[in-house]
Design an enzyme around this catalytic site. Structure first.
Site, PDB file in Angstrom:
ATOM      1  N   PRO A   1       0.776  -1.245   0.000  1.00  0.00           N
ATOM      2  CA  PRO A   1       0.000   0.000   0.000  1.00  0.00           C
ATOM      3  C   PRO A   1       0.811   1.301   0.000  1.00  0.00           C
ATOM      4  O   PRO A   1       0.350   2.291  -0.571  1.00  0.00           O
ATOM      5  CB  PRO A   1      -0.829  -0.079   1.297  1.00  0.00           C
ATOM      6  CG  PRO A   1      -0.690  -1.463   1.805  1.00  0.00           C
ATOM      7  CD  PRO A   1       0.518  -2.073   1.195  1.00  0.00           C
TER       8      PRO A   1
ATOM      9  N   LYS B   1       5.232   7.524 -12.886  1.00  0.00           N
ATOM     10  CA  LYS B   1       3.889   7.161 -12.410  1.00  0.00           C
ATOM     11  C   LYS B   1       3.164   8.380 -11.836  1.00  0.00           C
ATOM     12  O   LYS B   1       2.007   8.659 -12.151  1.00  0.00           O
ATOM     13  CB  LYS B   1       4.041   6.055 -11.350  1.00  0.00           C
ATOM     14  CG  LYS B   1       2.799   5.703 -10.581  1.00  0.00           C
ATOM     15  CD  LYS B   1       1.889   4.792 -11.341  1.00  0.00           C
ATOM     16  CE  LYS B   1       0.593   4.549 -10.561  1.00  0.00           C
ATOM     17  NZ  LYS B   1      -0.425   3.897 -11.335  1.00  0.00           N
TER      18      LYS B   1
ATOM     19  N   LYS C   1      -4.578   9.336  -3.370  1.00  0.00           N
ATOM     20  CA  LYS C   1      -3.261   8.920  -2.855  1.00  0.00           C
ATOM     21  C   LYS C   1      -2.159   9.375  -3.824  1.00  0.00           C
ATOM     22  O   LYS C   1      -1.155   9.975  -3.411  1.00  0.00           O
ATOM     23  CB  LYS C   1      -3.217   7.394  -2.703  1.00  0.00           C
ATOM     24  CG  LYS C   1      -1.833   6.866  -2.380  1.00  0.00           C
ATOM     25  CD  LYS C   1      -1.686   5.366  -2.579  1.00  0.00           C
ATOM     26  CE  LYS C   1      -0.210   4.996  -2.631  1.00  0.00           C
ATOM     27  NZ  LYS C   1       0.059   3.580  -2.850  1.00  0.00           N
TER      28      LYS C   1
HETATM   29  P1  NAD Z   1      -4.581  -3.495  -1.717  1.00  0.00           P
HETATM   30  O1  NAD Z   1      -4.793  -2.701  -0.490  1.00  0.00           O
HETATM   31  O2  NAD Z   1      -5.714  -4.238  -2.327  1.00  0.00           O
HETATM   32  O3  NAD Z   1      -3.392  -4.549  -1.473  1.00  0.00           O
HETATM   33  C1  NAD Z   1      -2.285  -4.346  -0.652  1.00  0.00           C
HETATM   34  C2  NAD Z   1      -1.974  -5.684   0.014  1.00  0.00           C
HETATM   35  O4  NAD Z   1      -0.760  -5.576   0.763  1.00  0.00           O
HETATM   36  C3  NAD Z   1      -3.062  -6.120   0.997  1.00  0.00           C
HETATM   37  O5  NAD Z   1      -3.502  -7.437   0.679  1.00  0.00           O
HETATM   38  C4  NAD Z   1      -2.346  -6.093   2.353  1.00  0.00           C
HETATM   39  O6  NAD Z   1      -2.827  -7.064   3.261  1.00  0.00           O
HETATM   40  C5  NAD Z   1      -0.930  -6.370   1.915  1.00  0.00           C
HETATM   41  N1  NAD Z   1       0.090  -6.017   2.907  1.00  0.00           N
HETATM   42  C6  NAD Z   1       0.125  -4.965   3.768  1.00  0.00           C
HETATM   43  N2  NAD Z   1       1.245  -5.015   4.520  1.00  0.00           N
HETATM   44  C7  NAD Z   1       1.933  -6.122   4.105  1.00  0.00           C
HETATM   45  C8  NAD Z   1       3.170  -6.715   4.498  1.00  0.00           C
HETATM   46  N3  NAD Z   1       3.940  -6.175   5.446  1.00  0.00           N
HETATM   47  N4  NAD Z   1       3.568  -7.845   3.874  1.00  0.00           N
HETATM   48  C9  NAD Z   1       2.822  -8.407   2.897  1.00  0.00           C
HETATM   49  N5  NAD Z   1       1.632  -7.886   2.485  1.00  0.00           N
HETATM   50  C10 NAD Z   1       1.210  -6.765   3.086  1.00  0.00           C
HETATM   51  O7  NAD Z   1      -3.940  -2.483  -2.780  1.00  0.00           O
HETATM   52  P2  NAD Z   1      -3.813  -2.693  -4.360  1.00  0.00           P
HETATM   53  O8  NAD Z   1      -4.965  -2.047  -5.038  1.00  0.00           O
HETATM   54  O9  NAD Z   1      -3.468  -4.108  -4.636  1.00  0.00           O
HETATM   55  O10 NAD Z   1      -2.566  -1.740  -4.654  1.00  0.00           O
HETATM   56  C11 NAD Z   1      -1.239  -2.129  -4.350  1.00  0.00           C
HETATM   57  C12 NAD Z   1      -0.303  -1.030  -4.802  1.00  0.00           C
HETATM   58  O11 NAD Z   1      -0.454  -0.835  -6.219  1.00  0.00           O
HETATM   59  C13 NAD Z   1      -0.580   0.336  -4.161  1.00  0.00           C
HETATM   60  O12 NAD Z   1       0.641   0.964  -3.926  1.00  0.00           O
HETATM   61  C14 NAD Z   1      -1.421   1.060  -5.212  1.00  0.00           C
HETATM   62  O13 NAD Z   1      -1.301   2.471  -5.124  1.00  0.00           O
HETATM   63  C15 NAD Z   1      -0.799   0.532  -6.498  1.00  0.00           C
HETATM   64  N6  NAD Z   1      -1.683   0.538  -7.664  1.00  0.00           N
HETATM   65  C16 NAD Z   1      -2.993   0.181  -7.548  1.00  0.00           C
HETATM   66  C17 NAD Z   1      -3.818   0.182  -8.675  1.00  0.00           C
HETATM   67  C18 NAD Z   1      -5.258  -0.227  -8.600  1.00  0.00           C
HETATM   68  O14 NAD Z   1      -6.012   0.023  -9.556  1.00  0.00           O
HETATM   69  N7  NAD Z   1      -5.700  -0.878  -7.529  1.00  0.00           N
HETATM   70  C19 NAD Z   1      -3.288   0.562  -9.922  1.00  0.00           C
HETATM   71  C20 NAD Z   1      -1.934   0.881 -10.023  1.00  0.00           C
HETATM   72  C21 NAD Z   1      -1.136   0.874  -8.882  1.00  0.00           C
END
Ligand code: NAD
Length: 294
Positions: A68, A170, A245
């Site tokens: 995250p 990004k 964010k």
């Molecule tokens: P999400 O919140 O669904 O997933 C994050 C995961 O990380 C969760 O499952 C959480 O339990 C896990 N996590 C937290 N701490 C952890 C640790 N110490 N060890 C292992 N796992 C841990 O978020 P997402 O939508 O999958 O996004 C992930 C990243 O990608 C973010 O930085 C977001 O900004 C970026 N992103 C998201 C999108 C989108 O459309 N969702 C698009 C591009 C980029």
């Protein structure tokens, strides 16, 4: 050639489908996520599930993170670097600030490890379909080591420059995306208030100098385009919370580099207002409803 043994951290909305594509491509995957239910799909697909980060990383020669925020990435990588061999490459695809990416890289270099930032564009749809775009910062030789792996999760891989440059790409891209989405919604709403059909106005602007991606493939006005979030009550797509964010990261980067970014500041304020209005889970094109005439 040494077999890639991959530790994969973060099986959320993005990480889970990315991990599944790696498994499908034949990678040996060791996974950890603190939320137990997030581990199930990867486990069912053949990943080796671990109960703590150290056991997940131990013995692997590549570490991939999809987390995250910058502090979460930093804390995790600090906690596992002692259990992986020196020279191990860390690939972070989370969206974090360029400054955080550089600080994490410096700290890993000091302990003899390697790091590249590789944030993605393409959302959860692109993660499932394996069509993400990767923007990579770091040593180009490190990118070449993992290019094939990235191409199992994505369609485009760009080398952006030194470490942090992937995050710069990004953050700049998403700031521009927010600005042209707001501008598009504002222009179409003005047209509507003046009696124009937004579909006709969109067609005219697409062939005129106001042409942009939001108009062409992501029209924010309901009823103007099929298959986009505005045609399904702004469900699915790219959430306001995530755009907010990313705009926060752009503000941070602008302040740190003393660069004026007035439109980025306005965009950040507007998306924060959308969150306050309870629209955080809606697609970011919901700005058109927020600015709707009347
Ligand atoms: P999400 O919140 O669904 O997933 C994050 C995961 O990380 C969760 O499952 C959480 O339990 C896990 N996590 C937290 N701490 C952890 C640790 N110490 N060890 C292992 N796992 C841990 O978020 P997402 O939508 O999958 O996004 C992930 C990243 O990608 C973010 O930085 C977001 O900004 C970026 N992103 C998201 C999108 C989108 O459309 N969702 C698009 C591009 C980029």
């Amino acid at each position: 050639m040494t077999k890639t043994k991959l530790a994969f951290f973060g099986l959320g909305n993005m990480g889970s489908p990315m991990a599944l594509n790696l498994i499908k491509a034949g990678f040996e995957l060791h996974v950890f996520d603190p939320i137990t239910k997030n581990l199930k799909e990867a486990a069912d697909a053949g990943a080796k599930v671990h109960q703590d980060p150290q056991s997940c990383a131990s013995g692997q020669n590549l570490v991939f993170t999809m987390l995250p925020s910058g502090p979460v990435v930093s804390e995790l990588l600090t906690s596992i670097r002692t259990v992986v061999a020196k020279g191990t490459l860390f690939v972070d695809s989370s969206t974090i600030s360029p400054m955080d990416a550089k600080a994490i890289a410096n700290s890993l270099h000091e302990s003899g490890h390697r790091f590249i930032d590789a944030p993605v564009s393409g959302g959860t749809g692109g993660a499932k379909a394996g069509t993400l775009t990767f923007m990579v910062g770091g040593q180009s030789s490190d990118l070449e080591q993992v290019r094939t792996m990235l191409l199992t999760m994505g369609k485009n891989v760009f080398f952006a420059g030194p470490v942090g440059s992937g995050q710069v790409a990004k953050v700049c891209n998403n700031m521009l995306l927010a600005i042209h989405m707001i501008g598009t919604a504002e222009a179409l709403n003005l047209g509507r208030a003046l009696g124009s059909d937004p579909k006709v106005l969109s067609e005219i602007m697409m062939k005129s100098s106001g042409r942009n991606w939001s108009l062409e493939v992501y029209n924010p006005i309901p009823g103007t385009m099929d298959g986009v979030p505005s045609s399904r009550d702004f469900e699915g797509g790219f959430m306001v919370d995530l755009m907010s964010k990313d705009l926060g990261l752009a503000r941070e980067a602008a302040a740190a580099s003393k660069v004026a970014s007035p439109m980025g500041a306005q965009a950040a304020e507007l998306y924060r207002l959308l969150q306050k209005a309870g629209l955080g889970k809606k697609d970011f094109s919901v700005i058109s409803r927020f600015l709707e005439p009347g």
